[in-house]
Design a protein around this motif. Structure first.
Motif, PDB file in Angstrom:
ATOM      1  N   ASP A 221       0.845  -1.203   0.000  1.00 23.87           N
ATOM      2  CA  ASP A 221       0.000   0.000   0.000  1.00 23.87           C
ATOM      3  C   ASP A 221       0.874   1.244   0.000  1.00 23.87           C
ATOM      4  O   ASP A 221       1.109   1.864   1.046  1.00 23.87           O
ATOM      5  N   ASP A 223       0.347   4.149  -0.668  1.00 23.26           N
ATOM      6  CA  ASP A 223      -0.317   5.365  -0.212  1.00 23.26           C
ATOM      7  C   ASP A 223      -0.689   5.302   1.266  1.00 23.26           C
ATOM      8  O   ASP A 223      -1.512   6.111   1.732  1.00 23.26           O
ATOM      9  N   TRP A 224      -0.085   4.368   2.020  1.00 22.50           N
ATOM     10  CA  TRP A 224      -0.481   4.210   3.414  1.00 22.50           C
ATOM     11  C   TRP A 224      -0.284   5.504   4.202  1.00 22.50           C
ATOM     12  O   TRP A 224      -1.158   5.879   5.000  1.00 22.50           O
ATOM     13  N   ASP A 226      -0.446   8.573   3.172  1.00 27.92           N
ATOM     14  CA  ASP A 226      -1.501   9.522   2.828  1.00 27.92           C
ATOM     15  C   ASP A 226      -2.805   9.155   3.542  1.00 27.92           C
ATOM     16  O   ASP A 226      -3.544  10.037   3.992  1.00 27.92           O
ATOM     17  N   LYS A 227      -3.058   7.859   3.645  1.00 26.40           N
ATOM     18  CA  LYS A 227      -4.264   7.412   4.333  1.00 26.40           C
ATOM     19  C   LYS A 227      -4.184   7.721   5.823  1.00 26.40           C
ATOM     20  O   LYS A 227      -5.191   8.061   6.449  1.00 26.40           O
ATOM     21  N   GLU A 232      -7.715   7.665   7.641  1.00 32.96           N
ATOM     22  CA  GLU A 232      -8.390   6.468   7.144  1.00 32.96           C
ATOM     23  C   GLU A 232      -7.821   5.188   7.749  1.00 32.96           C
ATOM     24  O   GLU A 232      -8.480   4.145   7.739  1.00 32.96           O
TER      25      GLU A 232
END
Length: 430
Positions: A221, A223-224, A226-227, A232
């Motif tokens: 992932d 984009d972890w 960013d999450k 999120e």
């Protein structure tokens, strides 16, 4: 698997043994039209140092003064442990050097983004922008501006003593994580260890935890981070982070670390690697150069920490982790900018990487991996199966501190993976 969208700025020198080696500068000159106009000028340069070995920052500054004798550079090296605080204090007092060594991102006191927010750094030109790795612009400055010149690419995985590995009968190096665990027992019986860890140094234990997260979190992932910024996900509710810290405990229980690892410092890591008592360590790739100067008869290589799925799933960290920046309050900006333009030339980026034992920030497609310490990670680099050190995008430096101290707690049995991850989330939100 694809490359993470942004690189990381990080205090690599604080993670392990010093990463620079004393090599003579050869062929790193090259006459620059812009540099030829820098005569009769002077400026100062501050950089972090961890030992008495000449750093690439010092070596290239001296080369510049040799090429342009009318230019004077005042060198102001600072101990790495206090560098962030010293530079920040000097910037606030208005007496910092004209050129500073910074780090992309926001992970530490020397990081570019908070320094830009405070108004301390000068925007740079096209030559610096051209060296920013693709997709990493956000870590070098806001609003499309660039405030740092990246001199090299630093690979962070394992540095292994392949001479000692072969002598210990561990050849080839284990191909997957299960193979690592299996090998650790027999090494322990021979009073050796697969890995050397500086258990008293939170930066090194933090790097151990972060490396185990490379294949369990960031390759899966990208984009972890960013999450996490968006709220999120959390560390505690992410299965990959749970698995990463559980893997620390698995390595400890399998005898993969040297005896007394929880009480060891960086000096123990160095001694264990050069003596062959430990086969590898969780340290930056450029450390291979320093180790080689200490033990010339040993072969030190950079490689990935074997993944659970084997070579096809291996993943490493690689990014431009340091940068040259210009003090916004400098009275010698023209001279400083001319120096940075010279540093951006291919001859200088190549020389910097050679001195530091790193990869060049340009021309990787033509780099001779086979005859370097990076031959084991060639496919990972060229296939872009890497991500930057992720903590540069974490909300503050305390998150990484919690990871480092938390892994220390895992080594001593005083903390659980769940407790460490909860502490990291709390630090993120503070």
């Amino acid at each position: 698997m694809t490359q993470h969208r942004r690189p990381a700025g990080f205090r690599l020198a604080a993670l392990a043994i010093p990463t620079v080696a004393a090599l003579a500068l050869t062929g790193c000159g090259g006459t620059s039209d812009s540099a030829s106009e820098a005569k009769s000028q002077e400026f100062s340069l501050t950089f972090a140092t961890s030992n008495t070995v000449e750093s690439p920052y010092e070596a290239l500054a001296k080369q510049y003064m040799e090429e342009f004798p009318d230019v004077s550079i005042t060198l102001n090296p600072q101990p790495n442990d206090s560098y962030d605080q010293v530079v920040r204090t000097q910037l606030q007092a208005g007496n910092a050097s004209d050129v500073l060594i910074t780090a992309p991102g926001s992970a530490s006191g020397r990081s570019i983004l908070p320094l830009v927010d405070a108004g301390f750094l000068e925007p740079l030109g096209e030559s610096a922008a051209a060296l920013v790795p693709e997709g990493s612009e956000a870590l070098f400055g806001p609003e499309g501006k660039v405030y740092g010149l990246a001199p090299e690419i630093t690979v962070v995985g394992l540095v292994s003593n392949d001479t000692a590995t072969a002598a210990a009968g561990v050849s080839p190096f284990p191909g997957d994580f299960a193979g690592v665990l299996e090998q650790c027992g027999s090494l322990a019986e021979a009073n050796k260890s697969m890995f050397a860890v500086a258990g008293t140094a939170a930066p090194n234990t933090g790097l151990l935890g972060m490396q185990l997260a490379a294949t369990r979190v960031y390759s899966q992932d990208p984009d972890w981070n960013d999450k996490r910024v968006a709220g999120e996900v959390t560390f505690a509710d992410t299965e990959g982070w749970q698995q990463a810290l559980e893997a620390v405990v698995a390595l400890k229980d399998a005898g993969c670390f040297q005896k007394g690892a929880e009480g060891a410092g960086f000096d123990v890591v160095t001694k264990a690697l050069v003596s062959g008592n430990s086969l590898a360590a969780f340290i930056p790739g450029p450390s291979n150069m320093q180790l080689k100067t200490t033990a010339e008869d040993q072969d030190f290589e950079v490689r990935a920490l074997p993944s659970e799925g084997g070579a096809a799933d291996d993943f490493i960290y690689a990014s431009a982790n340091y940068a040259y920046s210009i003090n916004a309050a400098s009275k010698n900006k023209d001279a400083a900018k001319t120096f940075l333009e010279w540093l951006a030339e291919p001859e200088q980026t190549k020389a910097f990487a050679e001195i530091d034992g790193a990869l060049p920030v340009t021309g990787l497609e033509d780099f001779n991996f086979e005859n370097s310490a990076y031959k084991n990670v060639e496919d990972l680099i060229l296939d872009k199966r890497y991500a930057p050190l992720p903590n540069s995008e974490w909300s503050n430096a305390a998150v990484y501190d919690e990871l480092g101290t938390g892994v220390q707690g895992l080594l001593t049995g005083q903390q659980t993976p769940a407790q460490v991850l909860e502490a990291m989330d709390a630090a993120w939100d503070q």
